[in-house]
Design a protein around this motif. Sequence first.
Motif, PDB file in Angstrom:
ATOM      1  N   LEU A 238      45.538  47.214  28.936  1.00  0.00           N
ATOM      2  CA  LEU A 238      45.368  47.427  30.377  1.00  0.00           C
ATOM      3  C   LEU A 238      46.489  46.756  31.177  1.00  0.00           C
ATOM      4  O   LEU A 238      46.970  47.297  32.172  1.00  0.00           O
ATOM      5  CB  LEU A 238      44.009  46.890  30.826  1.00  0.00           C
ATOM      6  N   GLY A 239      46.894  45.555  30.719  1.00  0.00           N
ATOM      7  CA  GLY A 239      47.952  44.837  31.415  1.00  0.00           C
ATOM      8  C   GLY A 239      49.275  45.561  31.366  1.00  0.00           C
ATOM      9  O   GLY A 239      49.972  45.690  32.389  1.00  0.00           O
ATOM     10  N   VAL A 240      49.653  46.053  30.190  1.00  0.00           N
ATOM     11  CA  VAL A 240      50.920  46.792  30.044  1.00  0.00           C
ATOM     12  C   VAL A 240      50.888  48.070  30.873  1.00  0.00           C
ATOM     13  O   VAL A 240      51.875  48.430  31.538  1.00  0.00           O
ATOM     14  CB  VAL A 240      51.185  47.111  28.556  1.00  0.00           C
ATOM     15  N   GLY A 246      53.118  49.878  38.052  1.00  0.00           N
ATOM     16  CA  GLY A 246      53.703  49.217  39.217  1.00  0.00           C
ATOM     17  C   GLY A 246      55.228  49.250  39.184  1.00  0.00           C
ATOM     18  O   GLY A 246      55.871  49.466  40.217  1.00  0.00           O
ATOM     19  N   THR A 247      55.803  49.052  38.007  1.00  0.00           N
ATOM     20  CA  THR A 247      57.272  49.070  37.870  1.00  0.00           C
ATOM     21  C   THR A 247      57.835  50.451  38.186  1.00  0.00           C
ATOM     22  O   THR A 247      58.866  50.579  38.863  1.00  0.00           O
ATOM     23  CB  THR A 247      57.663  48.652  36.440  1.00  0.00           C
ATOM     24  N   ILE A 248      57.160  51.483  37.699  1.00  0.00           N
ATOM     25  CA  ILE A 248      57.628  52.858  37.953  1.00  0.00           C
ATOM     26  C   ILE A 248      57.591  53.157  39.447  1.00  0.00           C
ATOM     27  O   ILE A 248      58.535  53.745  40.004  1.00  0.00           O
ATOM     28  CB  ILE A 248      56.762  53.867  37.170  1.00  0.00           C
ATOM     29  N   MET A 249      56.530  52.745  40.126  1.00  0.00           N
ATOM     30  CA  MET A 249      56.451  52.979  41.580  1.00  0.00           C
ATOM     31  C   MET A 249      57.557  52.231  42.311  1.00  0.00           C
ATOM     32  O   MET A 249      58.188  52.771  43.238  1.00  0.00           O
ATOM     33  CB  MET A 249      55.071  52.553  42.098  1.00  0.00           C
ATOM     34  N   ALA A 250      57.819  50.986  41.891  1.00  0.00           N
ATOM     35  CA  ALA A 250      58.863  50.192  42.548  1.00  0.00           C
ATOM     36  C   ALA A 250      60.236  50.812  42.313  1.00  0.00           C
ATOM     37  O   ALA A 250      61.052  50.913  43.239  1.00  0.00           O
ATOM     38  CB  ALA A 250      58.824  48.760  42.023  1.00  0.00           C
ATOM     39  N   LEU A 251      60.502  51.214  41.066  1.00  0.00           N
ATOM     40  CA  LEU A 251      61.804  51.836  40.761  1.00  0.00           C
ATOM     41  C   LEU A 251      61.983  53.149  41.488  1.00  0.00           C
ATOM     42  O   LEU A 251      63.097  53.489  41.912  1.00  0.00           O
ATOM     43  CB  LEU A 251      61.926  52.046  39.241  1.00  0.00           C
ATOM     44  N   TRP A 252      60.886  53.875  41.645  1.00  0.00           N
ATOM     45  CA  TRP A 252      60.974  55.162  42.361  1.00  0.00           C
ATOM     46  C   TRP A 252      61.361  54.919  43.823  1.00  0.00           C
ATOM     47  O   TRP A 252      62.230  55.619  44.365  1.00  0.00           O
ATOM     48  CB  TRP A 252      59.632  55.882  42.280  1.00  0.00           C
ATOM     49  N   MET A 253      60.768  53.918  44.471  1.00  0.00           N
ATOM     50  CA  MET A 253      61.111  53.622  45.867  1.00  0.00           C
ATOM     51  C   MET A 253      62.562  53.159  45.989  1.00  0.00           C
ATOM     52  O   MET A 253      63.285  53.555  46.918  1.00  0.00           O
ATOM     53  CB  MET A 253      60.162  52.557  46.426  1.00  0.00           C
ATOM     54  N   ILE A 254      62.986  52.317  45.031  1.00  0.00           N
ATOM     55  CA  ILE A 254      64.386  51.852  45.060  1.00  0.00           C
ATOM     56  C   ILE A 254      65.333  53.019  44.841  1.00  0.00           C
ATOM     57  O   ILE A 254      66.373  53.150  45.504  1.00  0.00           O
ATOM     58  CB  ILE A 254      64.603  50.775  43.980  1.00  0.00           C
ATOM     59  N   LEU A 281      53.390  46.163  43.858  1.00  0.00           N
ATOM     60  CA  LEU A 281      53.450  44.713  43.652  1.00  0.00           C
ATOM     61  C   LEU A 281      52.143  44.198  43.055  1.00  0.00           C
ATOM     62  O   LEU A 281      52.152  43.397  42.106  1.00  0.00           O
ATOM     63  CB  LEU A 281      53.736  44.019  44.989  1.00  0.00           C
ATOM     64  N   VAL A 282      51.013  44.664  43.585  1.00  0.00           N
ATOM     65  CA  VAL A 282      49.705  44.250  43.063  1.00  0.00           C
ATOM     66  C   VAL A 282      49.547  44.703  41.618  1.00  0.00           C
ATOM     67  O   VAL A 282      49.062  43.951  40.763  1.00  0.00           O
ATOM     68  CB  VAL A 282      48.573  44.813  43.945  1.00  0.00           C
ATOM     69  N   ALA A 283      49.967  45.935  41.309  1.00  0.00           N
ATOM     70  CA  ALA A 283      49.851  46.452  39.949  1.00  0.00           C
ATOM     71  C   ALA A 283      50.671  45.611  38.971  1.00  0.00           C
ATOM     72  O   ALA A 283      50.221  45.326  37.850  1.00  0.00           O
ATOM     73  CB  ALA A 283      50.293  47.912  39.898  1.00  0.00           C
ATOM     74  N   ILE A 284      51.861  45.195  39.377  1.00  0.00           N
ATOM     75  CA  ILE A 284      52.711  44.374  38.509  1.00  0.00           C
ATOM     76  C   ILE A 284      52.086  43.004  38.277  1.00  0.00           C
ATOM     77  O   ILE A 284      52.042  42.501  37.150  1.00  0.00           O
ATOM     78  CB  ILE A 284      54.123  44.246  39.121  1.00  0.00           C
ATOM     79  N   VAL A 285      51.594  42.395  39.347  1.00  0.00           N
ATOM     80  CA  VAL A 285      50.979  41.060  39.233  1.00  0.00           C
ATOM     81  C   VAL A 285      49.721  41.117  38.377  1.00  0.00           C
ATOM     82  O   VAL A 285      49.528  40.294  37.481  1.00  0.00           O
ATOM     83  CB  VAL A 285      50.671  40.489  40.635  1.00  0.00           C
ATOM     84  N   VAL A 286      48.848  42.099  38.660  1.00  0.00           N
ATOM     85  CA  VAL A 286      47.603  42.233  37.885  1.00  0.00           C
ATOM     86  C   VAL A 286      47.914  42.524  36.427  1.00  0.00           C
ATOM     87  O   VAL A 286      47.283  41.968  35.515  1.00  0.00           O
ATOM     88  CB  VAL A 286      46.712  43.343  38.484  1.00  0.00           C
ATOM     89  N   GLY A 287      48.890  43.390  36.182  1.00  0.00           N
ATOM     90  CA  GLY A 287      49.274  43.694  34.806  1.00  0.00           C
ATOM     91  C   GLY A 287      49.763  42.472  34.058  1.00  0.00           C
ATOM     92  O   GLY A 287      49.402  42.240  32.898  1.00  0.00           O
ATOM     93  N   SER A 288      50.569  41.667  34.736  1.00  0.00           N
ATOM     94  CA  SER A 288      51.073  40.438  34.107  1.00  0.00           C
ATOM     95  C   SER A 288      49.937  39.471  33.797  1.00  0.00           C
ATOM     96  O   SER A 288      49.880  38.864  32.720  1.00  0.00           O
ATOM     97  CB  SER A 288      52.092  39.766  35.033  1.00  0.00           C
ATOM     98  N   GLN A 289      48.989  39.337  34.741  1.00  0.00           N
ATOM     99  CA  GLN A 289      47.867  38.423  34.533  1.00  0.00           C
ATOM    100  C   GLN A 289      46.966  38.890  33.386  1.00  0.00           C
ATOM    101  O   GLN A 289      46.503  38.074  32.575  1.00  0.00           O
ATOM    102  CB  GLN A 289      47.065  38.299  35.827  1.00  0.00           C
TER     103      GLN A 289
END
Length: 317
Positions: A238-240, A246-254, A281-289
């Motif tokens: 679930l974390g990965v 979250g990373t894909i969404m961030a990269l898409w915006m960039i 950002l929330v997805a990345i943080v939650v995934g890491s946790q």
Amino acid sequence: MDISVVIPLFNEEESLPELMAWINTVMIANNFSYEAIFVDDGSTDDSWQVINQLKEEYSTVRAIKFRRNYGKSAALNVGFAATKGDVVITMDADLQDSPDEIPELYRRVREEKYDLISGWKKKRYDPITKTIPTKLFNAATRKMSGIKLNDFNCGLKAYRNDVVKTIEVYGEMHRYIPVIAKWAGFSKIGEQVVEHRARKYGVTKFGLSRFVNGFLDLLSIFFVGKFGKRPMHFFGSLGVLSFLLGTIMALWMIGVKLYHIAMHIPYKREITDQPLFYIALVAIVVGSQMFLTGFVAELVTRSAPERNQYLIEKEIN
């Protein structure tokens, strides 16, 4: 010994003499050797005094008394540990379960080689406030466990002795004993339609809170049974997934902003002004946790003394 009857009870002084007499009549009629184990779950009435009187009348009576009320699961767990019979029967002390069902339950466990037979109170005398939530829980449990039973919570059940000596019942998990047994490797589970009798004495001891606790216990059983020895597979997956999303969404915006810059197209909105940025950002943080939670849980599991304890059915040397 043929049969151990485990009877958890709480404030059932009126029903105990009638129940014990009924059990004894059934056992004598079928030539069963048996013991009746009463587990007094901290009763505040005269139940314990009644049990002492029954012991004087019936040599087959054994009893355990808790100092306070711990719940039905605790009573069953202690009662299971005390059993000596080849087949263990559990029933409630309120006379809503019929001892006349015992011979057929015993026969099916012994002759048909079932690990567990669960009673099904097809016709019930409970109020609708109890029957409808029970049906919902039974449906959810069937879906999550894959066990095709209509009534998981029926107190009238029969087990092979090694089943009750293997499983552990705690919390509010007595209603999910078939699920616990399945996760422990006892897969031959059957069902038998049994008589449900209207309550003759006293009042029910269960409130609405049991439904909330029951749902939480179902989730606990599902998680521990499937991921108890490999928590990283649950939390890590679930974390990965959350981290990648979250990373894909961030990269898409960039990428969108860089494209506008490269093509000299006006791009008035900053990345941090977009709601999608905070979701990413929330997805990345939650995934890491969650990944770290799985990692820590895996370390704890590997350090546990019972990490390599497995249930062995047979062995040849």
